[in-house]
Write a protein that holds these residues in place. Structure first.
Motif, PDB file in Angstrom:
ATOM      1  N   ARG A 354       0.945  -1.019   0.031  1.00  0.00           N
ATOM      2  CA  ARG A 354       0.017   0.097   0.035  1.00  0.00           C
ATOM      3  C   ARG A 354       0.833   1.350   0.036  1.00  0.00           C
ATOM      4  O   ARG A 354       0.511   2.289  -0.333  1.00  0.00           O
ATOM      5  N   THR A 355       1.994   1.051   0.473  1.00  0.00           N
ATOM      6  CA  THR A 355       3.130   2.255   0.334  1.00  0.00           C
ATOM      7  C   THR A 355       3.229   2.620  -1.112  1.00  0.00           C
ATOM      8  O   THR A 355       3.741   3.650  -1.597  1.00  0.00           O
ATOM      9  N   HIS A 356       3.133   1.661  -1.896  1.00  0.00           N
ATOM     10  CA  HIS A 356       3.181   1.904  -3.321  1.00  0.00           C
ATOM     11  C   HIS A 356       2.214   2.109  -4.212  1.00  0.00           C
ATOM     12  O   HIS A 356       2.059   2.881  -4.986  1.00  0.00           O
ATOM     13  N   THR A 357       1.159   1.562  -3.944  1.00  0.00           N
ATOM     14  CA  THR A 357      -0.257   1.727  -4.466  1.00  0.00           C
ATOM     15  C   THR A 357      -1.100   2.896  -3.967  1.00  0.00           C
ATOM     16  O   THR A 357      -1.795   3.325  -4.856  1.00  0.00           O
ATOM     17  N   GLY A 358      -0.714   3.390  -2.790  1.00  0.00           N
ATOM     18  CA  GLY A 358      -1.383   4.444  -1.939  1.00  0.00           C
ATOM     19  C   GLY A 358      -2.862   4.007  -1.551  1.00  0.00           C
ATOM     20  O   GLY A 358      -3.634   4.913  -1.051  1.00  0.00           O
ATOM     21  N   GLU A 359      -3.066   2.803  -1.593  1.00  0.00           N
ATOM     22  CA  GLU A 359      -4.512   2.262  -1.117  1.00  0.00           C
ATOM     23  C   GLU A 359      -4.552   2.643   0.738  1.00  0.00           C
ATOM     24  O   GLU A 359      -3.741   1.963   1.203  1.00  0.00           O
ATOM     25  N   LYS A 360      -5.781   2.892   0.799  1.00  0.00           N
ATOM     26  CA  LYS A 360      -6.329   3.311   2.272  1.00  0.00           C
ATOM     27  C   LYS A 360      -7.340   2.507   2.561  1.00  0.00           C
ATOM     28  O   LYS A 360      -8.452   3.317   2.478  1.00  0.00           O
ATOM     29  N   PRO A 361      -7.637   1.489   2.744  1.00  0.00           N
ATOM     30  CA  PRO A 361      -8.740   0.704   2.721  1.00  0.00           C
ATOM     31  C   PRO A 361      -9.658   1.054   4.340  1.00  0.00           C
ATOM     32  O   PRO A 361     -10.783   0.628   4.199  1.00  0.00           O
ATOM     33  N   TYR A 362      -9.016   1.633   5.024  1.00  0.00           N
ATOM     34  CA  TYR A 362      -9.561   1.815   6.449  1.00  0.00           C
ATOM     35  C   TYR A 362     -10.007   3.142   6.560  1.00  0.00           C
ATOM     36  O   TYR A 362      -8.973   4.219   6.477  1.00  0.00           O
ATOM     37  N   SER A 363     -11.112   3.386   7.287  1.00  0.00           N
ATOM     38  CA  SER A 363     -11.364   4.828   7.304  1.00  0.00           C
ATOM     39  C   SER A 363     -12.247   5.207   8.623  1.00  0.00           C
ATOM     40  O   SER A 363     -12.791   4.255   9.226  1.00  0.00           O
ATOM     41  N   CYS A 364     -12.036   6.426   9.106  1.00  0.00           N
ATOM     42  CA  CYS A 364     -12.524   6.903  10.538  1.00  0.00           C
ATOM     43  C   CYS A 364     -13.884   6.970  10.142  1.00  0.00           C
ATOM     44  O   CYS A 364     -14.482   7.732   9.250  1.00  0.00           O
ATOM     45  N   LYS A 365     -14.772   6.560  11.148  1.00  0.00           N
ATOM     46  CA  LYS A 365     -16.229   6.747  11.172  1.00  0.00           C
ATOM     47  C   LYS A 365     -16.840   7.968  11.277  1.00  0.00           C
ATOM     48  O   LYS A 365     -17.902   8.329  11.368  1.00  0.00           O
ATOM     49  N   VAL A 366     -16.073   8.690  12.212  1.00  0.00           N
ATOM     50  CA  VAL A 366     -16.157  10.171  12.403  1.00  0.00           C
ATOM     51  C   VAL A 366     -16.032  11.165  11.398  1.00  0.00           C
ATOM     52  O   VAL A 366     -16.774  11.949  10.950  1.00  0.00           O
ATOM     53  N   CYS A 367     -14.629  11.327  10.862  1.00  0.00           N
ATOM     54  CA  CYS A 367     -14.466  12.371  10.135  1.00  0.00           C
ATOM     55  C   CYS A 367     -13.831  11.690   8.727  1.00  0.00           C
ATOM     56  O   CYS A 367     -13.794  12.660   7.794  1.00  0.00           O
ATOM     57  N   GLY A 368     -14.124  10.281   8.633  1.00  0.00           N
ATOM     58  CA  GLY A 368     -13.796   9.950   7.364  1.00  0.00           C
ATOM     59  C   GLY A 368     -12.400   9.790   6.851  1.00  0.00           C
ATOM     60  O   GLY A 368     -11.901   9.216   5.624  1.00  0.00           O
ATOM     61  N   LYS A 369     -11.298  10.361   7.494  1.00  0.00           N
ATOM     62  CA  LYS A 369     -10.030  10.113   7.145  1.00  0.00           C
ATOM     63  C   LYS A 369      -9.550   8.645   6.957  1.00  0.00           C
ATOM     64  O   LYS A 369      -9.895   7.774   7.622  1.00  0.00           O
ATOM     65  N   ALA A 370      -8.833   8.323   5.844  1.00  0.00           N
ATOM     66  CA  ALA A 370      -8.398   7.010   5.372  1.00  0.00           C
ATOM     67  C   ALA A 370      -6.916   6.645   5.741  1.00  0.00           C
ATOM     68  O   ALA A 370      -6.350   7.494   5.883  1.00  0.00           O
ATOM     69  N   PHE A 371      -6.957   5.490   6.290  1.00  0.00           N
ATOM     70  CA  PHE A 371      -5.410   4.899   6.471  1.00  0.00           C
ATOM     71  C   PHE A 371      -5.447   3.589   5.977  1.00  0.00           C
ATOM     72  O   PHE A 371      -6.223   2.837   5.210  1.00  0.00           O
ATOM     73  N   ALA A 372      -4.032   3.036   5.805  1.00  0.00           N
ATOM     74  CA  ALA A 372      -3.573   2.028   5.267  1.00  0.00           C
ATOM     75  C   ALA A 372      -3.638   0.645   6.100  1.00  0.00           C
ATOM     76  O   ALA A 372      -3.947  -0.478   5.494  1.00  0.00           O
ATOM     77  N   GLN A 373      -3.616   0.945   7.397  1.00  0.00           N
ATOM     78  CA  GLN A 373      -3.832  -0.199   8.294  1.00  0.00           C
ATOM     79  C   GLN A 373      -5.083   0.349   9.386  1.00  0.00           C
ATOM     80  O   GLN A 373      -5.282   1.479   9.689  1.00  0.00           O
ATOM     81  N   GLN A 374      -5.550  -0.916   9.837  1.00  0.00           N
ATOM     82  CA  GLN A 374      -6.702  -0.654  10.984  1.00  0.00           C
ATOM     83  C   GLN A 374      -6.102  -0.028  12.163  1.00  0.00           C
ATOM     84  O   GLN A 374      -6.774   0.667  12.793  1.00  0.00           O
ATOM     85  N   ILE A 375      -4.982  -0.523  12.374  1.00  0.00           N
ATOM     86  CA  ILE A 375      -4.217  -0.061  13.707  1.00  0.00           C
ATOM     87  C   ILE A 375      -4.205   1.461  13.876  1.00  0.00           C
ATOM     88  O   ILE A 375      -4.283   2.140  14.753  1.00  0.00           O
ATOM     89  N   HIS A 376      -3.984   1.978  12.893  1.00  0.00           N
ATOM     90  CA  HIS A 376      -3.918   3.540  12.597  1.00  0.00           C
ATOM     91  C   HIS A 376      -5.167   4.123  12.578  1.00  0.00           C
ATOM     92  O   HIS A 376      -5.385   5.239  13.299  1.00  0.00           O
ATOM     93  N   VAL A 377      -6.229   3.234  12.251  1.00  0.00           N
ATOM     94  CA  VAL A 377      -7.538   4.081  12.610  1.00  0.00           C
ATOM     95  C   VAL A 377      -7.726   3.986  14.130  1.00  0.00           C
ATOM     96  O   VAL A 377      -8.276   4.944  14.597  1.00  0.00           O
ATOM     97  N   THR A 378      -7.604   2.734  14.650  1.00  0.00           N
ATOM     98  CA  THR A 378      -7.743   2.840  16.132  1.00  0.00           C
ATOM     99  C   THR A 378      -6.948   3.789  16.723  1.00  0.00           C
ATOM    100  O   THR A 378      -7.678   4.767  17.839  1.00  0.00           O
ATOM    101  N   ARG A 379      -5.701   4.133  16.679  1.00  0.00           N
ATOM    102  CA  ARG A 379      -4.777   5.338  17.267  1.00  0.00           C
ATOM    103  C   ARG A 379      -5.382   6.732  17.005  1.00  0.00           C
ATOM    104  O   ARG A 379      -5.661   7.482  18.001  1.00  0.00           O
ATOM    105  N   HIS A 380      -6.203   6.850  15.784  1.00  0.00           N
ATOM    106  CA  HIS A 380      -6.705   8.041  15.331  1.00  0.00           C
ATOM    107  C   HIS A 380      -7.879   8.697  15.921  1.00  0.00           C
ATOM    108  O   HIS A 380      -7.961   9.518  16.346  1.00  0.00           O
ATOM    109  N   MET A 381      -8.679   7.356  16.332  1.00  0.00           N
ATOM    110  CA  MET A 381     -10.006   7.532  16.899  1.00  0.00           C
ATOM    111  C   MET A 381      -9.585   8.034  18.357  1.00  0.00           C
ATOM    112  O   MET A 381     -10.523   8.747  18.967  1.00  0.00           O
ATOM    113  N   GLN A 382      -8.483   8.033  18.849  1.00  0.00           N
ATOM    114  CA  GLN A 382      -8.045   8.514  20.204  1.00  0.00           C
ATOM    115  C   GLN A 382      -8.266  10.008  20.259  1.00  0.00           C
ATOM    116  O   GLN A 382      -8.511  10.642  21.234  1.00  0.00           O
TER     117      GLN A 382
END
Length: 388
Positions: A354-382
């Motif tokens: 995903r660092t090559h393709t730019g794919e970010k399949p996980y997104s924040c349910k609050v603000c919609g920001k997208a991430f490459a990994q689910q763990i990054h969404v969890t950290r962002h939610m904080q």
């Protein structure tokens, strides 16, 4: 060619053709060819639908005389020969003697190649074909060859005629052979007459015991012709070959996604239906796969059956133990196709891509920001929960 003997020279001609491959008798209608005239005559009855042999009791007709005789014994004959160990009776005394040997383990003949012992000479003859590759029995319609005559007969019934004359008395399911009905009945009775001599695990089918024994012996007699990888069963080789050919014969009826394994297609369908047929006996949590339920149970039992051979660390899943071993061996079998970077886990390789393709399949349910990994969404939610 083989050690089989015959009384007359005429009797020898047909068996010789199983070695030479000669098929001098042909069908006038479909051009199929046969090694002897009798098989050619039997084949012709597929076209003519002639069934000249009939049961003297009920009148049911058959293509071959041997089938009519066997039908008489199984269906109408009151004389039954009981097995002294099982509460089971057989149509012939010979069948009883054969069955008894499975209990007494009397094995009078052995394979000259590998030494494996058998209770009957005919079993040795059939077994030898695993060494020679000989397949002397062929389908009268398509010419496909088999090591055993019964396999050719069943093939004919299932593929070409579609005939399924035997049915289950409990659920009505139909089968091509009576033996198949007997095996199926064990799904209703729960009967598992065959057991492992090492651990005692019981099985409904004898062949499954043979396969299971390889988990104890480590025997892997089947190998891939492409990469040489060895397997305990032939079916696993067939499945593995699809990793080379890319074949995916099973597809989802809803979305069309294709799979190499039938079981994977069945499991995938549950993503559409929402079905979760396997549940935890303790907490009731439901799962789409039985293996997931089994692994989950180890949370409650604390069971960790897989160990690292180097440091002794225990794991609940075999895959975790395999991945852990790579911390000792340094093995990194997964590579990035773009930059060549190596990884110990396939999932790590996929995330890296995903660092090559730019794919970010996980997104924040609050603000919609997208991430490459689910763990990054969890950290962002904080960052949202901290704002409150």
């Amino acid at each position: 060619m083989c050690d089989k003997t015959f009384v007359t020279n005429a009797e020898l001609k047909s068996p010789i053709r199983t070695h030479t491959g000669e098929n001098p008798f042909d069908c006038d209608i479909c051009d199929s060819r046969f090694s002897n005239k009798r098989n050619a005559n039997n084949h012709m009855r597929i076209h003519t639908r002639e069934k000249p042999h009939s049961c003297e009791v009920c009148g049911k007709t058959f293509v071959q005389k041997s089938n009519a005789i066997m039908h008489m014994r199984r269906t109408h004959t009151d004389i039954k020969h009981p097995c002294k160990i099982w509460a089971k009776a057989f149509a012939t005394n010979f069948a009883v003697k054969s069955q008894m040997r499975t209990h007494t383990e009397d094995k009078f003949v052995s394979c000259k190649v590998c030494g494996k012992a058998f209770s009957h000479q005919i079993n040795v003859t059939t077994h030898m074909r695993t060494h020679t590759g000989e397949r002397p029995h062929s389908c009268e319609v398509c010419g496909k060859t088999f090591t055993q005559k019964t396999h050719a007969i069943v093939h004919m019934q299932r593929i070409h005629t579609g005939e399924k004359p035997y049915s289950c008395k409990v659920c009505g399911k139909e089968f091509a052979t009576n033996d198949a009905v007997k095996l199926h009945m064990r799904t209703h009775t729960g009967d598992k007459p065959f057991s492992c001599e090492v651990c005692g695990k019981a099985f409904a089918i004898k062949n499954n015991v043979t396969k299971h024994m390889r988990t104890h012996t480590g025997d892997k007699p089947f190998s891939c012709e492409v990469c040489g990888k060895a397997f305990a069963s032939k079916s696993n080789v067939t499945k593995h070959m699809r990793t080379h050919t890319g074949e995916k014969p099973y597809s989802c009826e809803v979305c069309g996604k294709a799979f190499a394994l039938k079981n994977n297609a069945t499991t995938h369908m549950r993503t559409h239906t929402g079905e979760k047929p396997f549940s935890c006996e303790i907490c009731g949590k439901a799962f789409t796969q039985k293996t997931d339920a089994t692994v989950h149970m180890r949370i409650h039992t604390g069971n960790k059956p897989y160990f690292c051979k180097v440091c002794g660390k225990a794991f609940t899943q075999k895959t975790d133990a395999t991945v852990h071993m790579r911390t000792h061996t340094g093995e990194k079998p997964y590579f990035c196709k773009v930059c060549g970077k190596a990884f110990t886990k396939q999932t790590a390789s996929m995330v890296h891509m995903r660092t090559h393709t730019g794919e970010k399949p996980y997104s924040c349910k609050v603000c919609g920001k997208a991430f490459a990994q689910q763990i990054h969404v969890t950290r962002h939610m904080q960052t949202h929960t901290a704002e409150k």
